[in-house]
Design a protein around this motif. Structure first.
Motif, PDB file in Angstrom:
ATOM      1  N   THR A  90     -13.349   5.387   0.734  1.00 44.67           N
ATOM      2  CA  THR A  90     -14.219   4.201   0.829  1.00 44.67           C
ATOM      3  C   THR A  90     -13.805   3.140  -0.179  1.00 44.67           C
ATOM      4  O   THR A  90     -13.757   1.936   0.140  1.00 44.67           O
ATOM      5  CB  THR A  90     -15.682   4.603   0.605  1.00 44.67           C
ATOM      6  OG1 THR A  90     -16.037   5.645   1.512  1.00 44.67           O
ATOM      7  CG2 THR A  90     -16.607   3.418   0.813  1.00 44.67           C
ATOM      8  N   TYR A  91     -13.490   3.587  -1.400  1.00 43.68           N
ATOM      9  CA  TYR A  91     -13.041   2.640  -2.424  1.00 43.68           C
ATOM     10  C   TYR A  91     -11.731   1.977  -1.998  1.00 43.68           C
ATOM     11  O   TYR A  91     -11.548   0.762  -2.172  1.00 43.68           O
ATOM     12  CB  TYR A  91     -12.868   3.372  -3.758  1.00 43.68           C
ATOM     13  CG  TYR A  91     -12.484   2.476  -4.902  1.00 43.68           C
ATOM     14  CD1 TYR A  91     -13.441   2.004  -5.790  1.00 43.68           C
ATOM     15  CD2 TYR A  91     -11.151   2.098  -5.103  1.00 43.68           C
ATOM     16  CE1 TYR A  91     -13.092   1.181  -6.849  1.00 43.68           C
ATOM     17  CE2 TYR A  91     -10.799   1.276  -6.148  1.00 43.68           C
ATOM     18  CZ  TYR A  91     -11.762   0.820  -7.023  1.00 43.68           C
ATOM     19  OH  TYR A  91     -11.413   0.003  -8.059  1.00 43.68           O
ATOM     20  N   ALA A  92     -10.801   2.775  -1.455  1.00 49.16           N
ATOM     21  CA  ALA A  92      -9.508   2.218  -1.049  1.00 49.16           C
ATOM     22  C   ALA A  92      -9.683   1.176   0.060  1.00 49.16           C
ATOM     23  O   ALA A  92      -9.012   0.137   0.059  1.00 49.16           O
ATOM     24  CB  ALA A  92      -8.585   3.341  -0.591  1.00 49.16           C
ATOM     25  N   GLY A  93     -10.612   1.434   1.004  1.00 50.11           N
ATOM     26  CA  GLY A  93     -10.857   0.455   2.058  1.00 50.11           C
ATOM     27  C   GLY A  93     -11.421  -0.843   1.530  1.00 50.11           C
ATOM     28  O   GLY A  93     -10.992  -1.934   1.925  1.00 50.11           O
ATOM     29  N   LEU A  94     -12.390  -0.750   0.621  1.00 49.44           N
ATOM     30  CA  LEU A  94     -12.959  -1.965   0.022  1.00 49.44           C
ATOM     31  C   LEU A  94     -11.938  -2.686  -0.853  1.00 49.44           C
ATOM     32  O   LEU A  94     -11.929  -3.930  -0.922  1.00 49.44           O
ATOM     33  CB  LEU A  94     -14.197  -1.596  -0.795  1.00 49.44           C
ATOM     34  CG  LEU A  94     -15.397  -1.071  -0.006  1.00 49.44           C
ATOM     35  CD1 LEU A  94     -16.508  -0.607  -0.956  1.00 49.44           C
ATOM     36  CD2 LEU A  94     -15.933  -2.122   0.940  1.00 49.44           C
ATOM     37  N   TYR A  95     -11.084  -1.919  -1.526  1.00 49.55           N
ATOM     38  CA  TYR A  95     -10.041  -2.528  -2.363  1.00 49.55           C
ATOM     39  C   TYR A  95      -9.077  -3.353  -1.512  1.00 49.55           C
ATOM     40  O   TYR A  95      -8.754  -4.507  -1.849  1.00 49.55           O
ATOM     41  CB  TYR A  95      -9.303  -1.419  -3.115  1.00 49.55           C
ATOM     42  CG  TYR A  95      -8.169  -1.898  -3.979  1.00 49.55           C
ATOM     43  CD1 TYR A  95      -8.392  -2.315  -5.290  1.00 49.55           C
ATOM     44  CD2 TYR A  95      -6.856  -1.920  -3.488  1.00 49.55           C
ATOM     45  CE1 TYR A  95      -7.346  -2.752  -6.087  1.00 49.55           C
ATOM     46  CE2 TYR A  95      -5.806  -2.356  -4.279  1.00 49.55           C
ATOM     47  CZ  TYR A  95      -6.059  -2.767  -5.576  1.00 49.55           C
ATOM     48  OH  TYR A  95      -5.023  -3.198  -6.359  1.00 49.55           O
ATOM     49  N   MET A  96      -8.601  -2.795  -0.430  1.00 45.79           N
ATOM     50  CA  MET A  96      -7.659  -3.516   0.440  1.00 45.79           C
ATOM     51  C   MET A  96      -8.339  -4.688   1.142  1.00 45.79           C
ATOM     52  O   MET A  96      -7.723  -5.753   1.323  1.00 45.79           O
ATOM     53  CB  MET A  96      -7.060  -2.543   1.458  1.00 45.79           C
ATOM     54  CG  MET A  96      -6.131  -1.518   0.847  1.00 45.79           C
ATOM     55  SD  MET A  96      -5.301  -0.474   2.068  1.00 45.79           S
ATOM     56  CE  MET A  96      -6.693   0.448   2.705  1.00 45.79           C
ATOM     57  N   LEU A  97      -9.617  -4.516   1.532  1.00 54.27           N
ATOM     58  CA  LEU A  97     -10.317  -5.612   2.194  1.00 54.27           C
ATOM     59  C   LEU A  97     -10.536  -6.786   1.247  1.00 54.27           C
ATOM     60  O   LEU A  97     -10.334  -7.959   1.627  1.00 54.27           O
ATOM     61  CB  LEU A  97     -11.654  -5.113   2.736  1.00 54.27           C
ATOM     62  CG  LEU A  97     -12.521  -6.134   3.485  1.00 54.27           C
ATOM     63  CD1 LEU A  97     -11.792  -6.649   4.721  1.00 54.27           C
ATOM     64  CD2 LEU A  97     -13.854  -5.517   3.871  1.00 54.27           C
ATOM     65  N   GLY A  98     -10.930  -6.502   0.019  1.00 52.22           N
ATOM     66  CA  GLY A  98     -11.137  -7.575  -0.958  1.00 52.22           C
ATOM     67  C   GLY A  98      -9.857  -8.296  -1.311  1.00 52.22           C
ATOM     68  O   GLY A  98      -9.832  -9.535  -1.428  1.00 52.22           O
ATOM     69  N   ASN A  99      -8.750  -7.548  -1.453  1.00 54.74           N
ATOM     70  CA  ASN A  99      -7.477  -8.193  -1.776  1.00 54.74           C
ATOM     71  C   ASN A  99      -6.929  -8.986  -0.596  1.00 54.74           C
ATOM     72  O   ASN A  99      -6.254 -10.012  -0.794  1.00 54.74           O
ATOM     73  CB  ASN A  99      -6.458  -7.124  -2.194  1.00 54.74           C
ATOM     74  CG  ASN A  99      -6.634  -6.691  -3.640  1.00 54.74           C
ATOM     75  OD1 ASN A  99      -6.118  -7.308  -4.563  1.00 54.74           O
ATOM     76  ND2 ASN A  99      -7.380  -5.619  -3.842  1.00 54.74           N
ATOM     77  N   SER A 100      -7.209  -8.549   0.622  1.00 52.61           N
ATOM     78  CA  SER A 100      -6.728  -9.301   1.778  1.00 52.61           C
ATOM     79  C   SER A 100      -7.537 -10.567   2.020  1.00 52.61           C
ATOM     80  O   SER A 100      -7.011 -11.549   2.559  1.00 52.61           O
ATOM     81  CB  SER A 100      -6.767  -8.418   3.032  1.00 52.61           C
ATOM     82  OG  SER A 100      -8.109  -8.021   3.308  1.00 52.61           O
ATOM     83  N   LEU A 101      -8.809 -10.592   1.622  1.00 48.61           N
ATOM     84  CA  LEU A 101      -9.651 -11.767   1.855  1.00 48.61           C
ATOM     85  C   LEU A 101      -9.470 -12.827   0.779  1.00 48.61           C
ATOM     86  O   LEU A 101      -9.213 -13.999   1.077  1.00 48.61           O
ATOM     87  CB  LEU A 101     -11.118 -11.342   1.945  1.00 48.61           C
ATOM     88  CG  LEU A 101     -11.517 -10.505   3.163  1.00 48.61           C
ATOM     89  CD1 LEU A 101     -12.982 -10.104   3.088  1.00 48.61           C
ATOM     90  CD2 LEU A 101     -11.246 -11.273   4.466  1.00 48.61           C
ATOM     91  N   VAL A 102      -9.643 -12.419  -0.478  1.00 51.05           N
ATOM     92  CA  VAL A 102      -9.602 -13.403  -1.570  1.00 51.05           C
ATOM     93  C   VAL A 102      -8.521 -13.099  -2.593  1.00 51.05           C
ATOM     94  O   VAL A 102      -8.360 -13.831  -3.562  1.00 51.05           O
ATOM     95  CB  VAL A 102     -10.968 -13.489  -2.283  1.00 51.05           C
ATOM     96  CG1 VAL A 102     -12.035 -13.981  -1.323  1.00 51.05           C
ATOM     97  CG2 VAL A 102     -11.355 -12.139  -2.868  1.00 51.05           C
ATOM     98  N   GLY A 103      -7.769 -12.015  -2.390  1.00 52.80           N
ATOM     99  CA  GLY A 103      -6.688 -11.692  -3.310  1.00 52.80           C
ATOM    100  C   GLY A 103      -7.123 -11.015  -4.590  1.00 52.80           C
ATOM    101  O   GLY A 103      -6.355 -11.015  -5.558  1.00 52.80           O
ATOM    102  N   SER A 104      -8.314 -10.438  -4.631  1.00 54.87           N
ATOM    103  CA  SER A 104      -8.784  -9.724  -5.827  1.00 54.87           C
ATOM    104  C   SER A 104      -9.710  -8.592  -5.396  1.00 54.87           C
ATOM    105  O   SER A 104     -10.265  -8.602  -4.294  1.00 54.87           O
ATOM    106  CB  SER A 104      -9.510 -10.665  -6.798  1.00 54.87           C
ATOM    107  OG  SER A 104     -10.694 -11.168  -6.200  1.00 54.87           O
TER     108      SER A 104
END
Length: 243
Positions: free
Chosen positions: A126-140
């Motif tokens: 779950t953390y990995a999914g949120l990590y990749m989603l946040g970096n793909s949207l706003v880069g952080s």
């Protein structure tokens, strides 16, 4: 002649109809006996332990409304490399995981906190999914802290650790009114836990991991002693000198 108290209409009906039993005179105990009885009574309520001044040891912690003292964190928030002790190699591993693979470090922290099966996989994925989603949207990595900050609250509650609001109240005297109400204090501490994860996310994960590794063993570690059977040593028969 009748007693005026018995016929008085101001007395209650129970007092008029019921006569109290005569009091039995009990001889007062001796001075030494009275003192020993008082001491035994105090020991019964205080747990039987006394300080050097003759004050019950449990008296200070049994006062209703007295604030409970909190434990200090083993390491500060920015002590990323930990301390040079028996956990030094573990602290370096924590720092490496927090920098390269924070999802693995967060899953390990959740596994030490939880006892059910699949805790590591559920939290890590779950953390990995949120990590990749946040970096793909706003880069952080701005989505994962919303999911991971309850772990800091769980660590703080399990080991009775001092929160940010309490440390500020001790250092600069602010937030004094919040400390008086337990519910309000806990809400403030939970907000501070979220702020710590949001603004200092990787440092917060590393601090929690260092605290968990020092205070609780890994759930997969078998702490039972292992007995190893050693074979008997080879015995040589002594030969006599005479034929």
């Amino acid at each position: 002649m009748a007693n005026p108290e018995e016929s008085s209409p101001l007395l209650s009906e129970e007092k008029q109809t019921t006569t109290p039993p005569p009091a039995t005179a009990v001889p007062p105990p001796a001075t030494g006996e009275k003192k020993s009885v008082a001491i035994e009574t105090e020991k019964e309520y205080s747990g039987g332990e006394w300080t050097a001044d003759g004050v019950p040891l449990g008296h200070a912690g049994s006062v209703i409304g007295e604030p409970i003292s909190r434990n200090q964190w083993d390491s500060s928030l920015f002590s990323c490399l930990g301390r040079n002790d028996e956990f030094c190699s573990s602290d370096l591993e924590v720092c490496l995981l927090g920098s390269v693979a924070p999802c693995v470090l967060y899953g390990s922290n959740a596994e030490r906190l939880g006892s059910s099966d699949g805790v590591f996989a559920n939290h890590c994925l779950t953390y990995a999914g949120l990590y990749m989603l946040g970096n793909s949207l706003v880069g952080s990595n701005w989505l994962a802290p919303w999911f991971s900050y309850p772990s800091r609250t769980a660590v703080r509650r399990r080991f009775n650790l001092e929160g940010t609001c309490e440390s500020l109240a001790k250092s600069c005297g602010c937030c004094g009114s919040i400390m008086e109400d337990e519910l309000q204090r806990e809400q403030c501490e939970s907000t501070c836990d979220f702020a710590t994860h949001f603004f200092c996310h990787y440092c917060a994960l590393c601090q929690e991991a260092r605290e968990l590794r020092r205070r609780s063993p890994h759930p997969g570690f078998n702490g039972r002693p292992v007995f190893v059977m050693m074979p008997p040593s080879e015995q040589m028969m002594g030969r006599s000198g005479n034929a």
